[in-house]
Design a protein around this motif. Structure first.
Motif, PDB file in Angstrom:
ATOM      1  N   VAL A 374       0.844  -1.204   0.000  1.00 33.45           N
ATOM      2  CA  VAL A 374       0.000   0.000   0.000  1.00 33.45           C
ATOM      3  C   VAL A 374       0.874   1.246   0.000  1.00 33.45           C
ATOM      4  O   VAL A 374       0.626   2.217  -0.731  1.00 33.45           O
ATOM      5  N   GLY A 377       2.184   1.914  -3.369  1.00 31.86           N
ATOM      6  CA  GLY A 377       1.172   2.508  -4.242  1.00 31.86           C
ATOM      7  C   GLY A 377       0.908   3.957  -3.876  1.00 31.86           C
ATOM      8  O   GLY A 377       0.814   4.827  -4.752  1.00 31.86           O
ATOM      9  N   ALA A 378       0.817   4.229  -2.568  1.00 31.37           N
ATOM     10  CA  ALA A 378       0.531   5.602  -2.144  1.00 31.37           C
ATOM     11  C   ALA A 378       1.693   6.512  -2.482  1.00 31.37           C
ATOM     12  O   ALA A 378       1.494   7.683  -2.808  1.00 31.37           O
ATOM     13  N   MET A 380       3.554   6.183  -5.030  1.00 29.04           N
ATOM     14  CA  MET A 380       3.432   6.489  -6.455  1.00 29.04           C
ATOM     15  C   MET A 380       2.429   7.626  -6.648  1.00 29.04           C
ATOM     16  O   MET A 380       2.679   8.571  -7.401  1.00 29.04           O
ATOM     17  N   LEU A 381       1.317   7.539  -5.930  1.00 31.68           N
ATOM     18  CA  LEU A 381       0.318   8.599  -6.023  1.00 31.68           C
ATOM     19  C   LEU A 381       0.916   9.929  -5.585  1.00 31.68           C
ATOM     20  O   LEU A 381       0.750  10.955  -6.237  1.00 31.68           O
ATOM     21  N   TYR A 516      -6.438  19.933 -13.355  1.00 36.87           N
ATOM     22  CA  TYR A 516      -6.625  19.206 -12.104  1.00 36.87           C
ATOM     23  C   TYR A 516      -5.624  19.715 -11.084  1.00 36.87           C
ATOM     24  O   TYR A 516      -4.449  19.864 -11.389  1.00 36.87           O
ATOM     25  N   SER A 520      -7.266  17.958  -5.579  1.00 41.67           N
ATOM     26  CA  SER A 520      -8.285  17.063  -6.120  1.00 41.67           C
ATOM     27  C   SER A 520      -7.646  15.732  -6.523  1.00 41.67           C
ATOM     28  O   SER A 520      -8.300  14.693  -6.470  1.00 41.67           O
ATOM     29  N   PHE A 521      -6.362  15.774  -6.893  1.00 44.33           N
ATOM     30  CA  PHE A 521      -5.686  14.533  -7.260  1.00 44.33           C
ATOM     31  C   PHE A 521      -5.657  13.563  -6.089  1.00 44.33           C
ATOM     32  O   PHE A 521      -5.865  12.377  -6.241  1.00 44.33           O
ATOM     33  N   THR A 524      -9.626  11.718  -3.146  1.00 44.08           N
ATOM     34  CA  THR A 524     -10.285  10.470  -2.749  1.00 44.08           C
ATOM     35  C   THR A 524      -9.466   9.730  -1.697  1.00 44.08           C
ATOM     36  O   THR A 524     -10.007   9.158  -0.763  1.00 44.08           O
ATOM     37  N   LEU A 525      -8.143   9.769  -1.877  1.00 41.58           N
ATOM     38  CA  LEU A 525      -7.270   9.138  -0.883  1.00 41.58           C
ATOM     39  C   LEU A 525      -7.480   9.798   0.475  1.00 41.58           C
ATOM     40  O   LEU A 525      -7.599   9.130   1.509  1.00 41.58           O
ATOM     41  N   ILE A 528     -10.553   8.494   2.074  1.00 40.80           N
ATOM     42  CA  ILE A 528     -10.434   7.150   2.637  1.00 40.80           C
ATOM     43  C   ILE A 528      -9.668   7.196   3.951  1.00 40.80           C
ATOM     44  O   ILE A 528     -10.015   6.531   4.912  1.00 40.80           O
ATOM     45  N   PHE A 529      -8.577   7.973   3.979  1.00 40.24           N
ATOM     46  CA  PHE A 529      -7.761   8.028   5.187  1.00 40.24           C
ATOM     47  C   PHE A 529      -8.081   9.282   6.000  1.00 40.24           C
ATOM     48  O   PHE A 529      -7.207   9.847   6.646  1.00 40.24           O
TER      49      PHE A 529
END
Lengths: 610, 294
Positions: A374, A377-378, A380-381, A516, A520-521, A524-525, A528-529
């Motif tokens: 995770v 992945g995060a 990378m985001l 963008y 806003s990028f 959503t993350l 969730i957190f």
């Protein structure tokens, strides 16, 4: 004189590793810093003080890596803390900088207090301060006491390293400090904590599994917490600071894994964990310094740290952009750079750990591995956002005028050379990971007295062999990239090329503000957190009576959840308590003289009575 | 060898998916070679680049395609070994794909388009949520067989007796779902919608054209074949004859393609906000598998 004779200047291999890394980064920071502080020459800033303090910090670090005496270790530690504090408050006239600096100063001394307490415990048993007495001291402890002793050190060093919940100074100090100081702090000063834990952990004889579990859990939480906050960040130096917390988490995950393995007598796995931790220390130092330097160039050119106002910087500052991209890929743990190799070692460690007989430990390993995925992945985001919003697209704010003079300055001279100088190291780590790991293995073997069976030696050789396969695989990846690139070039040669505006999906009048944004990028993350990212929203809702609503603005202020939840209540409590004594301090000289008189009287009385 | 097989399967995979969908809708549908014709058509075309974009936009599709090609080299098929194989290579597999995704995302951000930014944000988030499911799944299979490389895991998988087929079924389901998410297909994303706001992957490549677009399409095709090849490996281990392996390989790829087509035809896309939950269900399923094995 006894104190001086206590100094035992015997440098371990591990010490050498940190000394070489620190020296390298400090030299680069000086070269970079000269360029970065160029503009301050005309102001009345005292640069001499700044550089002297930088040097004192360096001397302190050399001292703590080379000594074998706890007293001198503390002296070195303190010099490092003071020197870096003075470097952080370079722009002390700004209240926010001074506040961040004080925050760092106080927290790092709470850490020193814990370390000192642990050392005094040793002294109270053995009566001596050199490292050789620690094994004697350890022999007198029970298993629980050993864990407690080591936890004191881990939390003390954790304050420096930025392990949660001891991290809260980091996101304030890094944005406040000049970029070369942030780079040195994040690259190597923070790593002194890693050194401390690895060095003193070697003396434990029992209870390593318990300690390892605690360290591993803290580390994984740090990694997740750090990267989620980084991904949601808006100030790019704050993003990098949180990313440091994430990477320190990954380093400590390696250490935790190693302790668990030591407790279970799995020598090969213990080596793997420690090698992963140390290799990641190196990788993180290199990439984070690259990131802070190139981010510093952006700051010099634009005078803002807010990513939402930037955009399209790659065209204006191509060198800084390219270097930032390389470092972003590297620190995100993606191939083809070194960060991937150390994370891969950690993954294979967790995979081995899954075979533990004890079910809880095995579950811990699976969850740690999954969390690491995770985190990957995060991150990378986080870095696609940081790179994408700062360097790509078009400029978001017309007020930002990348200062032409500063820009040329930052792109051509001493502010890009140091970043390019790091690139050979990056390539060496990817090309010869086995060489690095063999060296690290030797330095671990010197201080950790683990039983080296034939099986363990075979296991270590196996993991080093795996690293060579990874570099081969990475070479294939690069080869395929180059071949495909050439094919594409050949195909494109005969094709017509045109330029046009971006396809706006039918919308004919796009403006730059339509892009963008970073917020806003990661929106959503952040949802969730959400529990990790408390936000205060400053917004006045539209009233029913308002027929024609007036202009409004909205402001989201993010706070650090742990700082808000734990540190601030404690600090507020202390302040509240101390405020009760404010009547003592009323500014009348006569009163103060009376206080002095009373204290002298009390002292005399005490002397008579006792 | 296995690389060539996957490449071969990738040529027709999307064609079969489209054909299945058209049959389900009562149409005759295009030839299964149509996606390849499209790719060749694109290869002969020129490109248009946005004035906002930089060199990142131009290299991104190449690097994305390269990452998928390398990922294909990691996956073995039955006893036909892979070009790259070592202990823990499945993590390399995931991270190489991550490398490609990194460039797709920044390539999309480079166009300064708000739609593409939105698509890339979703892509980054969903692939982040998928990672742990993949790690736990393959990690558990590794635990079962005592190995950590694709080739060894799949070679020894069938020695575990009856239970391995039960596990294979669950694993195949999870892999298929991961495949759908990674390729941005139906339950998570609808590539054929008329509205850019509701897309993930398709919207990221709005501005690509010509050779770059061809590479992106082929990469998608190969990703499909790639994940299906992983599923093939779950069942193929016990078979030793080469012709039988080949038959099973193409058979299972075909079945996967048809299942993808059927899912696309009969399921609606989830609401974007529900996707995260859906993906986390996969993680818990993979965790269940781990407990089963342990």
């Amino acid at each position: 004189m006894e104190i001086i004779s206590e100094y035992v200047g015997q440098i371990t291999n591990l010490g050498w590793f940190f000394i070489i890394l620190t020296t390298f980064i400090f030299i680069l920071s000086v070269i970079y810093g000269v360029g970065y502080l160029h503009h301050y020459k005309t102001t009345n800033k005292v640069l001499t003080l700044h550089w002297s303090m930088f040097l004192i910090c360096y001397i302190g670090m050399m001292g703590l890596y080379s000594t074998q005496s706890m007293l001198w270790f503390l002296v070195g530690w303190e010099l490092m803390a003071l020197g870096s504090f003075m470097c952080v408050i370079f722009e002390a006239e700004k209240p926010v900088v001074l506040k961040a600096g004080m925050n760092y100063f106080v927290q790092s001394h709470v850490g020193v207090l814990l370390i000192t307490a642990a050392f005094v415990w040793v002294y109270s048993v053995t009566g001596r301060m050199d490292f050789n007495t620690i094994p004697l001291f350890i022999d007198t402890l029970t298993e629980t006491q050993q864990v407690v002793w080591m936890m004191m050190l881990v939390s003390g060093f954790g304050f420096k390293a930025g392990l949660i919940p001891f991290h809260s100074w980091l996101p304030h100090a890094h944005p406040a400090a000049p970029s070369h100081i942030s780079a040195a702090m994040s690259g190597v000063i923070v790593k002194a904590g890693v050194f401390g834990v690895i060095r003193f952990g070697s003396y434990m004889t029992e209870g390593q599994t318990t300690l390892g579990v605690i360290v591993l859990v803290l580390a994984i939480l740090s990694a997740i917490y750090g990267i989620v906050n980084a991904a949601d960040g808006r100030d790019f130096k704050r993003i990098l600071a949180y990313c440091t917390i994430e990477n320190v988490g990954i380093i400590f995950a390696g250490i935790g894994l190693a302790y668990i393995a030591m407790g279970m007598n799995m020598t090969a796995l213990a080596y793997l964990g420690l090698m992963a931790a140390l290799l990641h220390t190196l990788n993180h130092a290199i990439f984070k310094v690259m990131l802070f330097f190139s981010a510093g160039n952006i700051y010099v050119a634009t005078h803002t740290r807010d990513v939402e106002r930037l955009g399209g910087m790659l065209k204006i500052m191509p060198q800084s952009g390219l270097l930032f991209l390389i470092a972003a890929i590297g620190i995100g743990g993606l191939p083809p750079f070194g960060g991937f190799i150390s994370e891969m070692m950690l993954y294979s460690g967790f995979l081995k750990g899954m075979t533990f007989d004890s079910l809880p430990l095995s579950i811990l390993m699976v969850l740690s591995g999954a969390s690491l995925a995770v985190v990957g992945g995060a991150s990378m985001l986080c870095f696609t956002k940081a790179f994408g919003v700062i360097f790509l697209g078009v400029k978001r704010d017309d007020e930002i005028q990348p200062h032409l003079v500063a820009d040329k300055y930052a792109e051509r001279n001493s502010m890009t050379y140091p970043i390019w100088l790091l690139l050979p190291v990056v390539i060496c780590v990817v090309a010869f990971p086995a060489v690095f790991c063999t060296l690290l293995q030797a330095s671990i073997g010197e201080i950790y007295k683990m039983e080296m069976t034939a099986e363990a030696a075979y296991g270590i050789a196996n993991s080093i062999e795996m690293l060579q396969s990874i570099s081969a695989a990475i070479a294939i990846l690069l080869g395929v990239c180059v071949v495909l690139g050439l094919i594409r070039m050949m195909l494109m040669k005969r094709r017509p090329m045109a330029e046009g505006p971006t396809w706006g999906c039918g919308y004919m009048k796009p403006i730059q503000g339509i892009q963008y944004t970073g917020q806003s990028f990661s929106g959503t993350l952040a949802e969730i957190f959400g529990f990790m990212l408390p936000k205060t929203r400053h917004f006045e809702p539209i009233q029913r009576e308002e027929v024609f609503p007036a202009h409004r603005s909205m402001l989201n202020v993010s706070q650090d959840a742990i700082e808000k939840g734990t540190i601030m209540p404690i600090a507020d409590g202390i302040v509240h308590f101390l405020q009760k004594f404010q009547w003592l301090m009323n500014g009348q000289l006569q009163r103060y003289i009376i206080y002095g008189f009373i204290s002298v009287l009390l002292l005399v009385l005490a002397a008579i009575i006792f | 060898m296995s690389f060539l097989l996957i490449l071969l399967a990738s040529f027709i995979f999307t064609g079969i998916v489209i054909r299945t969908k058209s049959i389900a809708q009562g149409r005759k549908g295009p030839s299964i070679w149509q996606p390849m014709y499209d790719i060749f058509k694109l290869l002969r075309k020129g490109s248009v680049y946005s004035t906002a974009s930089s060199w990142i936009f131009k290299v991104a599709p190449t690097l994305y395609f390269a990452s998928v090609v390398v990922a294909c080299m990691v996956v073995p098929v039955g006893q036909m070994g892979s070009a790259i194989g070592f202990a823990g290579d499945f993590i390399f597999f995931a991270y190489v794909l991550g490398f490609g995704k990194f460039f797709t995302i920044i390539g999309a951000l480079d166009t300064a388009s708000s739609f593409e930014g939105m698509g890339s944000a979703r892509e980054a988030l969903f692939s982040m949520l998928v990672e742990p499911a993949f790690f736990i799944l393959i990690g558990s299979l590794g635990l079962l067989t005592g190995n950590t490389s694709f080739a060894d895991i799949f070679a020894q998988f069938h020695f575990e007796g009856e239970i391995s087929y039960a596990i294979a079924a669950i694993a195949a389901f999870v892999l298929l779902m991961i495949c759908m998410i990674e390729n941005s297909r139906m339950p998570v994303d609808d590539p054929k919608t008329h509205l850019e706001l509701t897309m993930i992957h398709e919207v990221m490549v709005l501005d690509n054209s010509g050779v770059d677009m061809a590479m992106i399409h082929q990469a998608t095709n190969m990703k499909f074949a790639l994940y299906s090849a992983l599923i093939v490996n779950l069942f193929i281990g016990a078979v030793s004859e080469t012709w039988m392996q080949l038959a099973m390989f193409f058979g299972i790829e075909l079945v996967c393609a048809i299942i993808v087509g059927i899912i696309e035809s009969f399921m609606a896309r989830y609401r974007m906000t529900h996707n995260a939950q859906f993906i986390l269900v996969l993680t818990s399923l993979a965790l269940l598998l781990y407990f089963g094995i342990k």
